[in-house]
Scaffold this motif. Structure first.
Motif, PDB file in Angstrom:
ATOM      1  N   SER A   1       0.828  -1.210   0.000  1.00 53.07           N
ATOM      2  CA  SER A   1       0.000   0.000   0.000  1.00 53.07           C
ATOM      3  C   SER A   1       0.860   1.257   0.000  1.00 53.07           C
ATOM      4  O   SER A   1       0.565   2.234  -0.709  1.00 53.07           O
ATOM      5  CB  SER A   1      -0.924   0.009   1.220  1.00 53.07           C
TER       6      SER A   1
ATOM      7  N   ASN B   1       0.789   4.029  -2.994  1.00 50.90           N
ATOM      8  CA  ASN B   1       0.504   5.450  -2.731  1.00 50.90           C
ATOM      9  C   ASN B   1       1.634   6.370  -3.183  1.00 50.90           C
ATOM     10  O   ASN B   1       1.395   7.526  -3.543  1.00 50.90           O
ATOM     11  CB  ASN B   1       0.220   5.662  -1.241  1.00 50.90           C
TER      12      ASN B   1
ATOM     13  N   THR C   1      -4.925   1.897   0.560  1.00 49.03           N
ATOM     14  CA  THR C   1      -4.483   2.763  -0.535  1.00 49.03           C
ATOM     15  C   THR C   1      -5.515   3.843  -0.842  1.00 49.03           C
ATOM     16  O   THR C   1      -6.705   3.678  -0.589  1.00 49.03           O
ATOM     17  CB  THR C   1      -4.219   1.959  -1.819  1.00 49.03           C
TER      18      THR C   1
ATOM     19  N   HIS D   1      -5.497   5.817  -6.625  1.00 53.51           N
ATOM     20  CA  HIS D   1      -4.299   5.024  -6.903  1.00 53.51           C
ATOM     21  C   HIS D   1      -4.648   3.565  -7.184  1.00 53.51           C
ATOM     22  O   HIS D   1      -3.948   2.900  -7.946  1.00 53.51           O
ATOM     23  CB  HIS D   1      -3.330   5.088  -5.715  1.00 53.51           C
ATOM     24  N   ARG D   2      -5.685   3.061  -6.566  1.00 54.09           N
ATOM     25  CA  ARG D   2      -6.001   1.644  -6.743  1.00 54.09           C
ATOM     26  C   ARG D   2      -7.045   1.403  -7.823  1.00 54.09           C
ATOM     27  O   ARG D   2      -7.388   0.251  -8.108  1.00 54.09           O
ATOM     28  CB  ARG D   2      -6.458   1.027  -5.420  1.00 54.09           C
TER      29      ARG D   2
END
Length: 387
Positions: free
Chosen positions: A312, A316, A348, A352-353
């Protein structure tokens, strides 16, 4: 005023030869006419350069292709068996090696356990392994073109291991030692960088621009690929993300830090927690999980959660397309995947994910050794192209 010199012409020929060879490497089988179309070089130039490459044993004719109306064209392939490279993954408790042809195909392989870390002992074992692989090489025009080695530590641009905490090594001039022994070009890099290259070239990372390879073995290392190029940082030492602090007052690490990620999410962390259950190696734990041992499965899940916590942080910071989990712990995908994904989802940032994929290495624990062989092959091609 005449400005063209023999040197200029020689340089132009080298550049054009490189262009033709690159076309054959990436897109063969090709005819001479197709190479001309792809490269923009005229047919006479291509024909001469192809003949040079054939005479150099780097390109072979494989017979006629499909006709587009006239005579059938002669098709060309790169001669992957023109030479061979040795790749080595020097682990904390093992040496894994391959002999690969110039296309990266594995011709021979070996693996042996390392019971001790002392430099003299390990170097002797390493040299024996390389000699054994070289001895398996078929006869070829270029013979052994080089040796590539991935190591679990910080490596400088001279191939010296500055610091390998899990091996307890500092300032080991490994490249110099091996070049003295074998009289061959040797490339040394961090094992996770080699793994990233292996997956990008031959595995699940093919064609992906932004990827982070997470090597999870006794420790944790990362190889960072941005815009399809390996990112090594200002001084070449990037990727030591196994030493991210994830516990402020955590366990002491051999690196001198406290609470490092690898102390909670590595194979070593798993084995420490498995010892009270009577297990002392990953293979037995995998067998137990497969057989339905719920305690062992719970251990893998816990390790997976910690693995996800570190990933994570990586996501990030770097916002990659994919994170690839490799090395020995990738074999536990079945028991880790759900925990890793759940942990990453919780930790996260949503943007971003959004398109992020978490994958497990296609080459499993072979990523680094294949990447190490690629280093040697790549250096050979650079020499060929630049003369």
């Amino acid at each position: 005023m005449k400005v063209t010199t023999t040197g200029d012409l020689t340089l132009i020929k080298k550049i054009n030869t490189s262009i033709v060879l690159e076309a054959v490497l990436k897109q063969a089988p090709l005819s001479r006419a197709q190479i001309s179309e792809l490269t923009g070089l005229n047919k006479a130039t291509v024909s001469n350069l192809v003949q040079d490459l054939i005479d150099s044993d780097l390109v072979v004719e494989i017979g006629p292709g499909e006709s587009s109306g006239g005579r059938k064209p002669v098709m060309l392939l790169f001669n992957g068996m023109a030479g061979y490279a040795v790749g080595i993954d020097l682990g904390v408790n093992y040496i894994r090696g391959v002999l690969a042809d110039l296309e990266g195909n594995v011709v021979a392989e070996l693996q042996r356990s390392l019971k001790k870390h002392q430099l003299e002992f390990t170097l002797k074992e390493l040299i024996q392994c390389i000699h054994e692989l070289i001895g398996k090489a078929p006869a070829s025009p270029y013979g052994i073109v080089g040796i590539g080695i991935g190591v679990p530590g910080i490596v400088d641009d001279q191939g010296s291991i500055l610091f390998a905490p899990n091996l307890e090594w500092q300032h080991v001039e490994l490249q110099h030692m091996l070049e003295e022994e074998f009289k061959l070009p040797v490339t040394i890099d961090n094992e996770a960088n080699a793994g990233a290259q292996g997956e990008q070239k031959y595995g699940t990372g093919r064609g992906i621009a932004h990827q982070i390879y997470v090597s999870v073995g006794i420790g944790i290392g990362t190889g960072i690929i941005l815009n399809k190029e390996l990112y090594k940082g200002a001084t070449g030492f990037s990727g030591e993300l196994g030493h991210l602090s994830i516990e402020y007052n955590g366990k002491p690490c051999r690196c001198g830090n406290e609470g490092c990620w690898e102390l909670y999410a590595s194979e070593n962390a798993l084995l420490e927690q498995a010892a009270p259950l009577g297990f002392d190696n990953l293979e037995d734990l995998l067998d137990a999980a497969e057989a339905g041992n719920e305690e062992v499965r719970a251990l893998f899940y816990k390790i997976g959660e910690y693995m996800g916590a570190g990933i994570s942080n990586i996501v990030n910071v770097f916002n990659p397309d994919v994170v690839i989990i490799g090395n020995r712990m990738s074999r536990a995908k079945t028991w880790l995947e759900e925990a890793v994904q759940s942990s990453v989802t919780r930790r996260t940032l949503p943007y971003h994910r959004e398109r992020l994929r978490i994958l497990f290495a296609e080459l499993q624990d072979q990523s680094a050794v294949r990447g190490a062989a690629y280093y040697a092959i790549s250096k050979f091609f650079t020499k060929i192209k630049t003369g």
